[in-house]
Design a protein around this motif. Structure first.
Motif, PDB file in Angstrom:
ATOM      1  N   THR A   1     138.968  -5.401 -37.397  1.00 27.06           N
ATOM      2  CA  THR A   1     138.138  -5.953 -38.586  1.00 27.06           C
ATOM      3  C   THR A   1     137.084  -3.933 -37.965  1.00 27.06           C
ATOM      4  O   THR A   1     136.983  -3.623 -37.138  1.00 27.06           O
ATOM      5  CB  THR A   1     137.001  -6.832 -37.094  1.00 27.06           C
ATOM      6  OG1 THR A   1     137.323  -8.288 -37.526  1.00 27.06           O
ATOM      7  CG2 THR A   1     135.693  -6.038 -38.326  1.00 27.06           C
ATOM      8  N   ILE A   2     137.614  -4.096 -39.650  1.00 25.44           N
ATOM      9  CA  ILE A   2     137.643  -2.564 -39.523  1.00 25.44           C
ATOM     10  C   ILE A   2     135.272  -2.238 -39.534  1.00 25.44           C
ATOM     11  O   ILE A   2     135.016  -2.838 -38.925  1.00 25.44           O
ATOM     12  CB  ILE A   2     137.061  -1.858 -40.952  1.00 25.44           C
ATOM     13  CG1 ILE A   2     139.034  -1.970 -41.819  1.00 25.44           C
ATOM     14  CG2 ILE A   2     136.942  -0.421 -41.749  1.00 25.44           C
ATOM     15  CD1 ILE A   2     139.756  -2.332 -43.393  1.00 25.44           C
ATOM     16  N   ILE A   3     135.477  -1.326 -38.594  1.00 25.31           N
ATOM     17  CA  ILE A   3     133.856  -0.854 -38.140  1.00 25.31           C
ATOM     18  C   ILE A   3     133.598   0.084 -38.372  1.00 25.31           C
ATOM     19  O   ILE A   3     132.129   0.233 -38.194  1.00 25.31           O
ATOM     20  CB  ILE A   3     133.509  -1.237 -36.465  1.00 25.31           C
ATOM     21  CG1 ILE A   3     134.603  -0.669 -35.557  1.00 25.31           C
ATOM     22  CG2 ILE A   3     134.446  -2.559 -36.097  1.00 25.31           C
ATOM     23  CD1 ILE A   3     135.044  -0.032 -34.213  1.00 25.31           C
ATOM     24  N   LYS A   4     134.421   0.867 -38.725  1.00 23.27           N
ATOM     25  CA  LYS A   4     133.408   2.113 -38.940  1.00 23.27           C
ATOM     26  C   LYS A   4     134.722   2.818 -40.400  1.00 23.27           C
ATOM     27  O   LYS A   4     135.845   2.830 -40.160  1.00 23.27           O
ATOM     28  CB  LYS A   4     133.192   3.143 -37.797  1.00 23.27           C
ATOM     29  CG  LYS A   4     133.027   4.892 -38.146  1.00 23.27           C
ATOM     30  CD  LYS A   4     132.810   5.244 -37.501  1.00 23.27           C
ATOM     31  CE  LYS A   4     132.475   7.125 -37.828  1.00 23.27           C
ATOM     32  NZ  LYS A   4     132.489   7.839 -35.867  1.00 23.27           N
ATOM     33  N   VAL A   5     134.243   3.788 -41.574  1.00 23.95           N
ATOM     34  CA  VAL A   5     134.827   3.983 -42.102  1.00 23.95           C
ATOM     35  C   VAL A   5     134.789   5.341 -42.506  1.00 23.95           C
ATOM     36  O   VAL A   5     133.890   5.281 -42.785  1.00 23.95           O
ATOM     37  CB  VAL A   5     134.595   3.039 -43.916  1.00 23.95           C
ATOM     38  CG1 VAL A   5     135.736   3.634 -45.620  1.00 23.95           C
ATOM     39  CG2 VAL A   5     135.217   1.990 -43.377  1.00 23.95           C
TER      40      VAL A   5
ATOM     41  N   LEU B   1     135.990   0.820 -51.495  1.00 26.22           N
ATOM     42  CA  LEU B   1     134.563   1.462 -51.431  1.00 26.22           C
ATOM     43  C   LEU B   1     134.451   0.898 -49.747  1.00 26.22           C
ATOM     44  O   LEU B   1     134.933   0.629 -49.365  1.00 26.22           O
ATOM     45  CB  LEU B   1     133.235   0.965 -52.667  1.00 26.22           C
ATOM     46  CG  LEU B   1     133.601   0.483 -53.636  1.00 26.22           C
ATOM     47  CD1 LEU B   1     132.008   0.350 -54.429  1.00 26.22           C
ATOM     48  CD2 LEU B   1     133.487   2.377 -54.305  1.00 26.22           C
ATOM     49  N   LYS B   2     133.778   2.360 -49.732  1.00 29.00           N
ATOM     50  CA  LYS B   2     133.555   2.446 -48.317  1.00 29.00           C
ATOM     51  C   LYS B   2     132.851   0.613 -47.970  1.00 29.00           C
ATOM     52  O   LYS B   2     133.326   0.140 -46.697  1.00 29.00           O
ATOM     53  CB  LYS B   2     133.164   3.279 -48.030  1.00 29.00           C
ATOM     54  CG  LYS B   2     134.135   4.327 -47.765  1.00 29.00           C
ATOM     55  CD  LYS B   2     133.354   6.199 -46.759  1.00 29.00           C
ATOM     56  CE  LYS B   2     132.284   6.440 -47.951  1.00 29.00           C
ATOM     57  NZ  LYS B   2     131.068   7.254 -47.536  1.00 29.00           N
ATOM     58  N   GLU B   3     131.877   0.313 -48.625  1.00 33.20           N
ATOM     59  CA  GLU B   3     130.845  -0.632 -47.892  1.00 33.20           C
ATOM     60  C   GLU B   3     132.021  -1.089 -47.924  1.00 33.20           C
ATOM     61  O   GLU B   3     131.243  -2.314 -46.772  1.00 33.20           O
ATOM     62  CB  GLU B   3     130.072  -0.351 -49.312  1.00 33.20           C
ATOM     63  CG  GLU B   3     128.886   1.147 -49.165  1.00 33.20           C
ATOM     64  CD  GLU B   3     129.629   2.223 -49.767  1.00 33.20           C
ATOM     65  OE1 GLU B   3     130.231   2.012 -50.623  1.00 33.20           O
ATOM     66  OE2 GLU B   3     129.083   3.697 -49.750  1.00 33.20           O
ATOM     67  N   GLU B   4     132.861  -1.588 -49.143  1.00 31.32           N
ATOM     68  CA  GLU B   4     133.471  -2.903 -48.676  1.00 31.32           C
ATOM     69  C   GLU B   4     134.191  -3.396 -47.949  1.00 31.32           C
ATOM     70  O   GLU B   4     134.954  -4.260 -47.534  1.00 31.32           O
ATOM     71  CB  GLU B   4     134.079  -3.376 -50.500  1.00 31.32           C
ATOM     72  CG  GLU B   4     133.345  -3.020 -51.469  1.00 31.32           C
ATOM     73  CD  GLU B   4     134.255  -3.037 -52.769  1.00 31.32           C
ATOM     74  OE1 GLU B   4     134.221  -4.362 -53.978  1.00 31.32           O
ATOM     75  OE2 GLU B   4     135.117  -1.909 -52.709  1.00 31.32           O
ATOM     76  N   LEU B   5     134.300  -2.411 -46.970  1.00 27.90           N
ATOM     77  CA  LEU B   5     135.717  -2.459 -46.333  1.00 27.90           C
ATOM     78  C   LEU B   5     135.342  -2.835 -44.815  1.00 27.90           C
ATOM     79  O   LEU B   5     135.882  -3.425 -44.156  1.00 27.90           O
ATOM     80  CB  LEU B   5     136.440  -0.629 -46.220  1.00 27.90           C
ATOM     81  CG  LEU B   5     137.226  -0.717 -46.819  1.00 27.90           C
ATOM     82  CD1 LEU B   5     137.782   0.394 -46.769  1.00 27.90           C
ATOM     83  CD2 LEU B   5     138.854  -1.491 -47.551  1.00 27.90           C
ATOM     84  N   LEU B   6     133.883  -2.761 -44.544  1.00 22.65           N
ATOM     85  CA  LEU B   6     133.113  -2.602 -42.923  1.00 22.65           C
ATOM     86  C   LEU B   6     132.729  -4.346 -43.375  1.00 22.65           C
ATOM     87  O   LEU B   6     132.816  -4.928 -43.885  1.00 22.65           O
ATOM     88  CB  LEU B   6     131.792  -2.479 -43.836  1.00 22.65           C
ATOM     89  CG  LEU B   6     131.404  -0.922 -43.326  1.00 22.65           C
ATOM     90  CD1 LEU B   6     130.090   0.170 -43.942  1.00 22.65           C
ATOM     91  CD2 LEU B   6     132.084  -0.106 -42.225  1.00 22.65           C
ATOM     92  N   GLY B   7     133.648  -4.440 -41.916  1.00 20.35           N
ATOM     93  CA  GLY B   7     133.574  -5.570 -41.674  1.00 20.35           C
ATOM     94  C   GLY B   7     134.829  -6.426 -42.043  1.00 20.35           C
ATOM     95  O   GLY B   7     134.883  -7.407 -41.767  1.00 20.35           O
ATOM     96  N   LYS B   8     135.657  -5.806 -43.033  1.00 20.44           N
ATOM     97  CA  LYS B   8     136.753  -6.404 -43.507  1.00 20.44           C
ATOM     98  C   LYS B   8     138.204  -6.815 -42.254  1.00 20.44           C
ATOM     99  O   LYS B   8     138.311  -5.684 -41.775  1.00 20.44           O
ATOM    100  CB  LYS B   8     136.990  -6.190 -44.137  1.00 20.44           C
ATOM    101  CG  LYS B   8     138.542  -6.438 -45.012  1.00 20.44           C
ATOM    102  CD  LYS B   8     138.890  -6.022 -46.451  1.00 20.44           C
ATOM    103  CE  LYS B   8     139.834  -6.779 -47.153  1.00 20.44           C
ATOM    104  NZ  LYS B   8     139.567  -7.593 -48.574  1.00 20.44           N
ATOM    105  N   GLN B   9     138.216  -7.807 -41.987  1.00 27.74           N
ATOM    106  CA  GLN B   9     139.640  -8.573 -41.500  1.00 27.74           C
ATOM    107  C   GLN B   9     140.681  -8.375 -42.158  1.00 27.74           C
ATOM    108  O   GLN B   9     141.191  -8.247 -43.254  1.00 27.74           O
ATOM    109  CB  GLN B   9     139.371  -9.410 -40.667  1.00 27.74           C
ATOM    110  CG  GLN B   9     138.887  -9.962 -39.481  1.00 27.74           C
ATOM    111  CD  GLN B   9     138.799 -11.182 -38.905  1.00 27.74           C
ATOM    112  OE1 GLN B   9     139.480 -12.216 -39.285  1.00 27.74           O
ATOM    113  NE2 GLN B   9     138.949 -10.918 -37.513  1.00 27.74           N
TER     114      GLN B   9
END
Length: 113
Positions: A19-23, A58-66
């Motif tokens: 899971t992406i936790i920081k971008v 976008l960075k915001e779309e990636l947060l929490g993405k598996q």
């Protein structure tokens, strides 16, 4: 198609869900990219990766993405950033990358077989 490999070759590749936790932006990269921090669970921990996915995400779309990544390649130095895993994606027209992910949420660190 690329050269054929054996099943034994395939077994050497450790592909996991994280899971992406920081971008972060990565302005020093030659091609537009993000610096990702990805949680692969307690066994592997948090690994970093550089990903050229700025055209589609976008960075915001990636947060929490598996996402799905190879976690046992040697680390690669990209400028001052050390990329520790390879995030997997399908490369479309004009280099747009679509990240590989799971249909349903699974435990971080789950093996892809």
């Amino acid at each position: 198609m690329k050269n054929a490999i054996t099943y034994a070759d395939f077994e050497k590749i450790d592909v996991r869900v994280g899971t992406i936790i920081k971008v972060n932006d990565f302005p020093e990269a030659r091609k537009p990219a993000y610096q990702l921090h990805i949680d692969f669970g307690p066994e592997i921990g948090i690994l970093k990766s550089s990903a050229q996915i700025t055209k589609r995400y976008l960075k915001e779309e990636l947060l929490g993405k598996q996402i799905v990544a190879v976690v046992n390649f040697p680390a690669k130095q990209i400028g001052k950033f050390r990329s520790q895993c390879l995030v997997l994606g399908a490369v479309g027209e004009e280099g747009n990358v679509v990240l590989l992910n799971t249909d349903f949420k699974v435990e971080n660190g789950t093996c892809i077989a």
